[in-house]
Design a protein around this motif. Structure first.
Motif, PDB file in Angstrom:
ATOM      1  N   UNK A 156      45.264  16.966  39.102  1.00 50.74           N
ATOM      2  CA  UNK A 156      45.383  17.840  40.273  1.00 50.74           C
ATOM      3  C   UNK A 156      45.439  19.303  39.858  1.00 50.74           C
ATOM      4  N   UNK A 157      46.130  19.601  38.768  1.00 51.77           N
ATOM      5  CA  UNK A 157      46.210  20.981  38.288  1.00 51.77           C
ATOM      6  C   UNK A 157      44.844  21.469  37.813  1.00 51.77           C
ATOM      7  N   UNK A 158      44.064  20.605  37.168  1.00 51.84           N
ATOM      8  CA  UNK A 158      42.729  20.995  36.730  1.00 51.84           C
ATOM      9  C   UNK A 158      41.808  21.263  37.918  1.00 51.84           C
ATOM     10  N   UNK A 159      41.914  20.440  38.971  1.00 47.41           N
ATOM     11  CA  UNK A 159      41.108  20.654  40.172  1.00 47.41           C
ATOM     12  C   UNK A 159      41.469  21.985  40.822  1.00 47.41           C
ATOM     13  N   UNK A 160      42.759  22.269  40.939  1.00 49.68           N
ATOM     14  CA  UNK A 160      43.194  23.544  41.510  1.00 49.68           C
ATOM     15  C   UNK A 160      42.710  24.723  40.673  1.00 49.68           C
ATOM     16  N   UNK A 161      42.738  24.568  39.359  1.00 52.09           N
ATOM     17  CA  UNK A 161      42.286  25.634  38.471  1.00 52.09           C
ATOM     18  C   UNK A 161      40.787  25.864  38.636  1.00 52.09           C
ATOM     19  N   UNK A 162      40.010  24.773  38.744  1.00 47.38           N
ATOM     20  CA  UNK A 162      38.571  24.909  38.930  1.00 47.38           C
ATOM     21  C   UNK A 162      38.242  25.536  40.291  1.00 47.38           C
ATOM     22  N   UNK A 163      38.980  25.145  41.321  1.00 40.63           N
ATOM     23  CA  UNK A 163      38.764  25.733  42.638  1.00 40.63           C
ATOM     24  C   UNK A 163      39.088  27.221  42.633  1.00 40.63           C
ATOM     25  N   UNK A 164      40.153  27.596  41.967  1.00 45.17           N
ATOM     26  CA  UNK A 164      40.524  29.011  41.890  1.00 45.17           C
ATOM     27  C   UNK A 164      39.485  29.789  41.092  1.00 45.17           C
ATOM     28  N   UNK A 165      38.933  29.200  40.058  1.00 42.86           N
ATOM     29  CA  UNK A 165      37.912  29.874  39.258  1.00 42.86           C
ATOM     30  C   UNK A 165      36.615  30.011  40.042  1.00 42.86           C
ATOM     31  N   UNK A 166      36.316  29.057  40.918  1.00 45.73           N
ATOM     32  CA  UNK A 166      35.109  29.124  41.727  1.00 45.73           C
ATOM     33  C   UNK A 166      35.190  30.187  42.797  1.00 45.73           C
ATOM     34  N   UNK A 167      36.380  30.494  43.260  1.00 46.58           N
ATOM     35  CA  UNK A 167      36.563  31.511  44.294  1.00 46.58           C
ATOM     36  C   UNK A 167      36.454  32.918  43.729  1.00 46.58           C
ATOM     37  N   UNK A 168      36.773  33.069  42.477  1.00 44.93           N
ATOM     38  CA  UNK A 168      36.741  34.382  41.844  1.00 44.93           C
ATOM     39  C   UNK A 168      35.322  34.646  41.375  1.00 44.93           C
ATOM     40  N   UNK A 169      34.741  35.767  41.762  1.00 47.39           N
ATOM     41  CA  UNK A 169      33.383  36.101  41.385  1.00 47.39           C
ATOM     42  C   UNK A 169      33.400  37.052  40.211  1.00 47.39           C
ATOM     43  N   UNK A 170      32.236  37.282  39.626  1.00 46.43           N
ATOM     44  CA  UNK A 170      32.113  38.158  38.468  1.00 46.43           C
ATOM     45  C   UNK A 170      32.382  39.609  38.823  1.00 46.43           C
ATOM     46  N   UNK A 171      32.246  40.505  37.857  1.00 38.10           N
ATOM     47  CA  UNK A 171      32.478  41.931  38.099  1.00 38.10           C
ATOM     48  C   UNK A 171      31.485  42.486  39.113  1.00 38.10           C
ATOM     49  N   UNK A 172      31.840  43.578  39.782  1.00 33.30           N
ATOM     50  CA  UNK A 172      31.043  44.158  40.847  1.00 33.30           C
ATOM     51  C   UNK A 172      29.759  44.804  40.327  1.00 33.30           C
ATOM     52  N   UNK A 173      29.677  45.143  39.019  1.00 28.41           N
ATOM     53  CA  UNK A 173      28.497  45.823  38.499  1.00 28.41           C
ATOM     54  C   UNK A 173      27.351  44.872  38.168  1.00 28.41           C
ATOM     55  N   UNK A 174      27.503  43.565  38.422  1.00 30.53           N
ATOM     56  CA  UNK A 174      26.443  42.605  38.214  1.00 30.53           C
ATOM     57  C   UNK A 174      26.439  41.935  36.855  1.00 30.53           C
ATOM     58  N   UNK A 175      27.263  42.392  35.921  1.00 33.37           N
ATOM     59  CA  UNK A 175      27.334  41.737  34.619  1.00 33.37           C
ATOM     60  C   UNK A 175      28.146  40.465  34.728  1.00 33.37           C
ATOM     61  N   UNK A 176      27.921  39.569  33.813  1.00 31.60           N
ATOM     62  CA  UNK A 176      28.657  38.311  33.844  1.00 31.60           C
ATOM     63  C   UNK A 176      30.027  38.500  33.219  1.00 31.60           C
ATOM     64  N   UNK A 177      30.973  37.733  33.734  1.00 32.58           N
ATOM     65  CA  UNK A 177      32.309  37.779  33.151  1.00 32.58           C
ATOM     66  C   UNK A 177      32.316  36.903  31.908  1.00 32.58           C
ATOM     67  N   UNK A 178      33.158  37.217  30.925  1.00 33.05           N
ATOM     68  CA  UNK A 178      33.218  36.406  29.700  1.00 33.05           C
ATOM     69  C   UNK A 178      33.715  35.002  30.013  1.00 33.05           C
ATOM     70  N   UNK A 179      33.259  34.006  29.257  1.00 39.81           N
ATOM     71  CA  UNK A 179      33.705  32.630  29.521  1.00 39.81           C
ATOM     72  C   UNK A 179      35.174  32.461  29.197  1.00 39.81           C
ATOM     73  N   UNK A 180      35.811  31.470  29.864  1.00 43.89           N
ATOM     74  CA  UNK A 180      37.224  31.199  29.614  1.00 43.89           C
ATOM     75  C   UNK A 180      37.408  30.440  28.345  1.00 43.89           C
TER      76      UNK A 180
END
Length: 124
Positions: free
Chosen positions: A100-124
């Motif tokens: 359940x904690x992993x699912x919540x973590x994945x859902x929270x990561x999916x809601x957060x988008x990359x930086x506003x300048x269009x570059x990709x965020x570094x992997x976790x």
């Protein structure tokens, strides 16, 4: 004192000889703590100095407070790293909580988008 020494010795043998993490953890906490308490009672009866007996009581209290916490943390770390054989467990409440904690973590990561300048965020 002899019984305490025997229990501490048995705990050491159990740590070396038991096959899995949970059995070794049990050997490291139960007989070791009781063996230490019995040895400190023997020392307290032999010394007859109240300041020393008070210090021995503090050692027993701290041992009783820290041994269960340490065993709990070792057990959880072993569970997370895959050192615990799940088929040996009678009741396994931690797997559902961990999933359940992993699912919540994945859902929270999916809601957060990359930086506003269009570059990709570094992997976790």
């Amino acid at each position: 004192m002899l019984l305490g020494a025997f229990l501490a010795f048995a705990a050491g043998i159990g740590i070396v000889r038991f096959p899995d993490l949970l059995a070794r953890m049990h050997a490291a906490t139960k007989p070791q703590v009781l063996g230490l308490i019995l040895m400190l009672i023997g020392v307290g009866l032999r010394v007859h100095v109240w300041s020393v007996v008070g210090m021995l009581v503090l050692v027993v209290v701290f041992q009783l407070l820290t041994a269960p916490v340490a065993a709990h943390m070792v057990g959880r770390a072993g569970f997370r790293t895959g050192k615990v054989v799940h088929e040996d467990l009678v009741v396994d409440d931690l797997t559902a909580d961990q999933e359940a904690a992993l699912v919540e973590e994945d859902e929270a990561a999916g809601e957060v988008e990359g930086p506003a300048d269009g570059t990709e965020s570094p992997p976790r």
